[in-house]
Write a protein that holds these residues in place. Structure first.
Motif, PDB file in Angstrom:
ATOM      1  N   LYS A 159      34.866  42.242  46.523  1.00 42.43           N
ATOM      2  CA  LYS A 159      35.022  40.330  46.119  1.00 42.43           C
ATOM      3  C   LYS A 159      36.325  40.743  45.790  1.00 42.43           C
ATOM      4  CE  LYS A 159      30.718  40.306  43.019  1.00 42.43           C
ATOM      5  NZ  LYS A 159      31.039  39.918  41.314  1.00 42.43           N
ATOM      6  N   ASP A 178      35.451  34.173  36.823  1.00 42.39           N
ATOM      7  CA  ASP A 178      36.244  34.303  36.281  1.00 42.39           C
ATOM      8  C   ASP A 178      35.715  34.340  35.069  1.00 42.39           C
ATOM      9  OD1 ASP A 178      37.493  35.827  37.985  1.00 42.39           O
ATOM     10  OD2 ASP A 178      38.892  34.233  38.531  1.00 42.39           O
ATOM     11  N   GLN A 183      30.285  36.325  30.321  1.00 45.90           N
ATOM     12  CA  GLN A 183      29.781  35.345  31.578  1.00 45.90           C
ATOM     13  C   GLN A 183      28.897  35.633  32.163  1.00 45.90           C
ATOM     14  OE1 GLN A 183      29.268  40.474  32.610  1.00 45.90           O
ATOM     15  NE2 GLN A 183      32.223  40.099  33.002  1.00 45.90           N
ATOM     16  N   SER A 186      27.757  38.731  36.953  1.00 45.29           N
ATOM     17  CA  SER A 186      27.906  40.656  37.388  1.00 45.29           C
ATOM     18  C   SER A 186      29.976  39.600  37.750  1.00 45.29           C
ATOM     19  CB  SER A 186      27.664  41.274  37.820  1.00 45.29           C
ATOM     20  OG  SER A 186      28.421  42.868  37.427  1.00 45.29           O
ATOM     21  N   VAL A 187      30.823  40.316  36.935  1.00 44.20           N
ATOM     22  CA  VAL A 187      32.211  40.618  37.913  1.00 44.20           C
ATOM     23  C   VAL A 187      31.984  41.872  38.937  1.00 44.20           C
ATOM     24  CG1 VAL A 187      34.567  40.732  37.735  1.00 44.20           C
ATOM     25  CG2 VAL A 187      33.070  39.747  36.139  1.00 44.20           C
ATOM     26  N   ALA A 188      31.061  42.562  38.923  1.00 39.63           N
ATOM     27  CA  ALA A 188      31.544  43.963  39.460  1.00 39.63           C
ATOM     28  C   ALA A 188      31.086  43.696  41.012  1.00 39.63           C
ATOM     29  CB  ALA A 188      30.845  45.205  38.304  1.00 39.63           C
ATOM     30  N   SER A 189      31.916  44.673  41.859  1.00 43.91           N
ATOM     31  CA  SER A 189      31.058  44.680  43.261  1.00 43.91           C
ATOM     32  C   SER A 189      29.907  46.129  42.921  1.00 43.91           C
ATOM     33  CB  SER A 189      32.475  44.327  43.958  1.00 43.91           C
ATOM     34  OG  SER A 189      31.840  44.588  44.957  1.00 43.91           O
TER      35      SER A 189
ATOM     36  N   ARG B  66      34.885  50.361  44.519  1.00 41.07           N
ATOM     37  CA  ARG B  66      35.602  49.026  43.782  1.00 41.07           C
ATOM     38  C   ARG B  66      35.234  48.949  42.673  1.00 41.07           C
ATOM     39  NH1 ARG B  66      31.783  46.929  48.905  1.00 41.07           N
ATOM     40  NH2 ARG B  66      29.691  48.350  47.582  1.00 41.07           N
ATOM     41  N   THR B  67      33.811  49.602  41.798  1.00 42.40           N
ATOM     42  CA  THR B  67      33.214  49.593  40.942  1.00 42.40           C
ATOM     43  C   THR B  67      32.620  51.440  40.206  1.00 42.40           C
ATOM     44  OG1 THR B  67      31.815  47.236  41.137  1.00 42.40           O
ATOM     45  CG2 THR B  67      30.762  48.849  38.817  1.00 42.40           C
ATOM     46  N   TYR B 242      42.416  44.775  48.108  1.00 44.64           N
ATOM     47  CA  TYR B 242      41.737  45.341  48.056  1.00 44.64           C
ATOM     48  C   TYR B 242      41.737  46.189  49.371  1.00 44.64           C
ATOM     49  CZ  TYR B 242      39.630  42.908  43.939  1.00 44.64           C
ATOM     50  OH  TYR B 242      39.442  42.706  42.268  1.00 44.64           O
ATOM     51  N   GLN B 253      35.114  46.198  32.825  1.00 43.39           N
ATOM     52  CA  GLN B 253      33.972  44.890  32.910  1.00 43.39           C
ATOM     53  C   GLN B 253      32.640  46.384  31.313  1.00 43.39           C
ATOM     54  OE1 GLN B 253      34.042  41.687  32.927  1.00 43.39           O
ATOM     55  NE2 GLN B 253      36.039  41.893  34.067  1.00 43.39           N
ATOM     56  N   GLU B 255      29.075  45.904  31.049  1.00 45.89           N
ATOM     57  CA  GLU B 255      27.645  44.869  31.495  1.00 45.89           C
ATOM     58  C   GLU B 255      27.285  45.232  30.709  1.00 45.89           C
ATOM     59  OE1 GLU B 255      26.969  45.314  35.363  1.00 45.89           O
ATOM     60  OE2 GLU B 255      28.215  43.707  35.731  1.00 45.89           O
ATOM     61  N   LEU B 264      32.358  49.742  33.071  1.00 48.20           N
ATOM     62  CA  LEU B 264      32.812  49.800  34.141  1.00 48.20           C
ATOM     63  C   LEU B 264      34.423  49.455  34.895  1.00 48.20           C
ATOM     64  CD1 LEU B 264      29.712  47.470  35.675  1.00 48.20           C
ATOM     65  CD2 LEU B 264      29.687  50.283  35.375  1.00 48.20           C
ATOM     66  N   CYS B 266      36.606  48.093  37.543  1.00 46.80           N
ATOM     67  CA  CYS B 266      36.272  47.559  39.271  1.00 46.80           C
ATOM     68  C   CYS B 266      37.847  47.100  39.015  1.00 46.80           C
ATOM     69  CB  CYS B 266      36.148  46.039  38.497  1.00 46.80           C
ATOM     70  SG  CYS B 266      34.494  46.684  37.799  1.00 46.80           S
ATOM     71  N   PHE B 272      44.796  37.919  42.379  1.00 49.13           N
ATOM     72  CA  PHE B 272      44.433  36.816  41.691  1.00 49.13           C
ATOM     73  C   PHE B 272      45.232  36.014  40.222  1.00 49.13           C
ATOM     74  CE2 PHE B 272      40.487  39.657  42.349  1.00 49.13           C
ATOM     75  CZ  PHE B 272      40.757  39.071  43.853  1.00 49.13           C
ATOM     76  N   LEU B 274      44.441  35.354  37.808  1.00 51.87           N
ATOM     77  CA  LEU B 274      43.588  35.779  36.182  1.00 51.87           C
ATOM     78  C   LEU B 274      44.390  37.079  36.100  1.00 51.87           C
ATOM     79  CD1 LEU B 274      41.853  34.316  34.785  1.00 51.87           C
ATOM     80  CD2 LEU B 274      39.872  36.368  35.143  1.00 51.87           C
TER      81      LEU B 274
END
Lengths: 266, 335
Positions: A159, A178, A183, A186-189, B66-67, B242, B253, B255, B264, B266, B272, B274
């Motif tokens: 991502k 974003d 949300q 899901s932002v997570a990869s 990555r997560t 990355y 994040q 969830e 999580l 990430c 970005f 953001l």
């Protein structure tokens, strides 16, 4: 491309534009975008088969807009994107000069967006057979196998959103991915997050994508995400009769017409 | 510890790999995917490719995925139960085929996760990683390891470094006690080493800049047109961060699914829009130029000011992967 250089220099000289967006020599065998604001910088403009980055992506970028009125070097894929951006009211005719380049690498002037549309009627988007074969093979897979195929292909996605960044039609100032209140995806990869992102990206481009492959070329992990958008192009053609940008027809999927087929309502 | 040298025959490499797999290790090694090589979970020796300068992705994924799940929670009427992921069992990982730059990256990366707060999950993962690196016999124009205190045969960060010799066998330099343990456990595969010249097997990577000079220059370059000039073509993606083996910015994040969920960690990227955006709507780094400046200053000014070494190992991944051909060397050498 001495003619291109001459033309670009003249545009800057006469102050018709403030910046020329074009291709220049990059590192290795790559090309790099040039933003020429001085006449002398135009000498670095090149055009050859390596020039595949879709420069239309810069027309909506804040940092580039600040440079002033642009002239843009536009081979066929860029012309398609310009036309689609025009359909979506993101650019106006008077705000840019197009340095068109035909498939035979010849310069061509366009006085209007309508002229681009006329030109493109003889340059229809064609999905190459190697892709249609792959897409057909994927579509023929049983659901579980097809699902596993995409989970596997998207496994290396982390991502970085290079696909989004390189796409001229991904110009939203705030992408749905974003948003966090709420949300939406899901932002997570992780496998689900990756699937959600790529499905959303393809769906958002349905009926808009002009098949320039910028997303695939940008992907640092070499994921064949262009298969998704190519497949969407086929679906739009099969269900709505045509694809490719059109000022007259507007957006295939977001324009309502009283005589639209309603056979999908059950 | 003093580096000890051994010789390992080419066929013994496969045996070593199979012994490690047989011993329950997870092995991440370069595997071909199209024109790229990617660090992947590899079970079969023949899946490993030797045809790569560096992999497209970086080896940091084994210590900084990555997560990463930090904890999970479950709410009921009476209480909220929290399960901390730090108590999980992390896998024993062998990184096979890291380059000296990849191995060197573990030093600044480990520093970052051991500042004021010692990151338990990171450290648990790191302790279980064993690095078997391979020296570079090839380089390209994107490589600049020699400008950031590394080099094509550098041993920092690796447990064992293999260098392919002209006959096809390998010189094995054992760098850490962990490496020595592996050799003693597989002593039948390692022969006492002769004094063969390692240097002549290595790629030549020219020095492109002086890191100390760059650091000094950057003190006074916060306001400079170079940032906008060099980042003008930036597409605002996170590819550079990355693929970077040192970049460690992350975002948290949550969830939630009904009354349970997970928190999580990430990856995040200064590329970005953001990145560092405040709730108020203000962003101290509003343009790509300001973000590109952040990336360079972080790696070549802030990190070295704090821990003497750069936050970059010169692998060149960011430049190779950039869809707009923005090149970090190009920026550094034009300051």
């Amino acid at each position: 491309m001495s003619e291109l250089i001459k033309k670009a220099a003249a545009l800057l000289e006469s102050k018709s534009v403030q910046v020329v967006i074009g291709y220049g020599k990059g590192t290795g065998n790559r090309t790099r975008t040039i933003f020429a604001t001085q006449v002398t910088e135009c000498e670095n403009l090149i055009f050859d088969s390596r020039c595949v980055q879709n420069l239309a992506v810069y027309l909506t970028k804040l940092e580039i807009k600040k440079l002033g009125k642009p002239a843009i070097v536009a081979p066929v894929p860029v012309l398609r994107s310009i036309l689609q951006l025009a359909v979506e009211n993101q650019i106006t005719e008077s705000d840019l000069v197009i340095l068109g380049i035909t498939s035979e690498s010849e310069l061509i002037d366009f006085e209007s967006f309508a002229a681009i549309e006329t030109f493109l009627t003889t340059h229809k988007i064609e999905i190459e057979e190697k892709y249609t074969k792959t897409i057909d093979a994927i579509k023929a897979m049983p659901v579980a196998e097809r699902f596993a195929y995409w989970v596997k292909e998207l496994e290396s996605c982390f991502k970085c959103y290079a696909c989004r960044g390189a796409c001229p039609l991904c110009y939203c100032t705030r992408c749905t991915v974003d948003d966090n209140q709420p949300q939406w995806i899901s932002v997570a990869s992780h496998p689900l997050g990756n699937l959600e992102w790529h499905i959303m990206r393809a769906m958002h481009l349905a009926g808009r994508c002009t098949d320039c492959e910028a997303c695939y070329n940008a992907c640092p992990m070499g994921i064949p995400i262009h298969l998704l958008t190519k497949s969407m192009l086929q679906d739009v053609a099969d269900n709505f009769g045509s694809y490719g940008p059109s000022l007259d027809k507007q957006n295939t999927l977001s324009s309502f017409k009283p005589d639209d087929k309603e056979s999908f309502i059950r | 510890m003093q580096t000890e040298n051994y010789l390992i025959r080419k066929p013994s490499l496969e045996k070593l790999f199979n012994d490690l797999i047989g011993g329950g290790k997870t092995i991440y090694a370069p595997k071909a995917k199209g024109d790229l090589a990617l660090f992947s979970d590899v079970k079969t020796y023949s899946d490993i490719t030797e045809d790569y300068i560096v992999t497209a992705n970086s080896a940091k994924l084994v210590v900084f995925p990555r997560t990463e799940k930090l904890f999970s929670y479950h709410k009921s009427k009476e209480k909220t139960e929290i399960t901390d992921a730090a108590g999980s069992t992390f896998p024993d990982v062998v990184l096979w085929g890291t380059r000296p730059c990849d191995a060197a990256a573990f030093i600044p990366l480990t520093d970052t996760f051991n500042g004021d707060y010692k990151d338990i999950i990171f450290n648990n993962r790191r302790e279980r990683v064993f690095l078997i690196s391979f020296s570079c016999s090839r380089s390209d124009e994107y490589c600049f390891c020699t400008s950031v205190n590394s080099g094509p045969g550098n041993t920092s960060g690796s447990d064992i470094l293999f260098t392919k010799l002209s006959g096809g066998d390998y010189l094995a330099e054992v760098i850490t006690p962990k490496g020595q343990l592996l050799v003693s456990e597989n002593s039948d595969l390692f022969e006492t080493k002769s004094e063969e010249d390692k240097e002549q097997q290595l790629a030549v990577v020219a020095t492109r800049f002086n890191q100390v000079e760059i650091q000094a220059k950057l003190q006074n370059l916060f306001e400079n047109p170079v940032w906008d000039d060099k980042s003008r073509a930036c597409l605002g993606c996170g590819s550079c961060a990355y693929v970077c083996p040192v970049c460690s910015c992350f975002d948290i994040q949550d969830e939630a699914h009904g009354n349970k969920g997970t928190r999580l960690r990430c990856w995040d990227s200064c590329g970005f829009g953001l990145f560092t955006l405040h709730t108020s709507g203000h962003n101290p780094r509003e343009t790509q130029g300001a973000r590109w400046r952040q990336r360079i200053l972080h790696k070549f000014l802030y990190v070295p000011n704090k821990s003497k070494i750069a936050g970059c190992v010169g692998c060149g991944r960011c430049s190779r992967s950039c869809p707009a051909d923005i090149n970090i060397l190009d920026t550094l050498t034009s300051l």
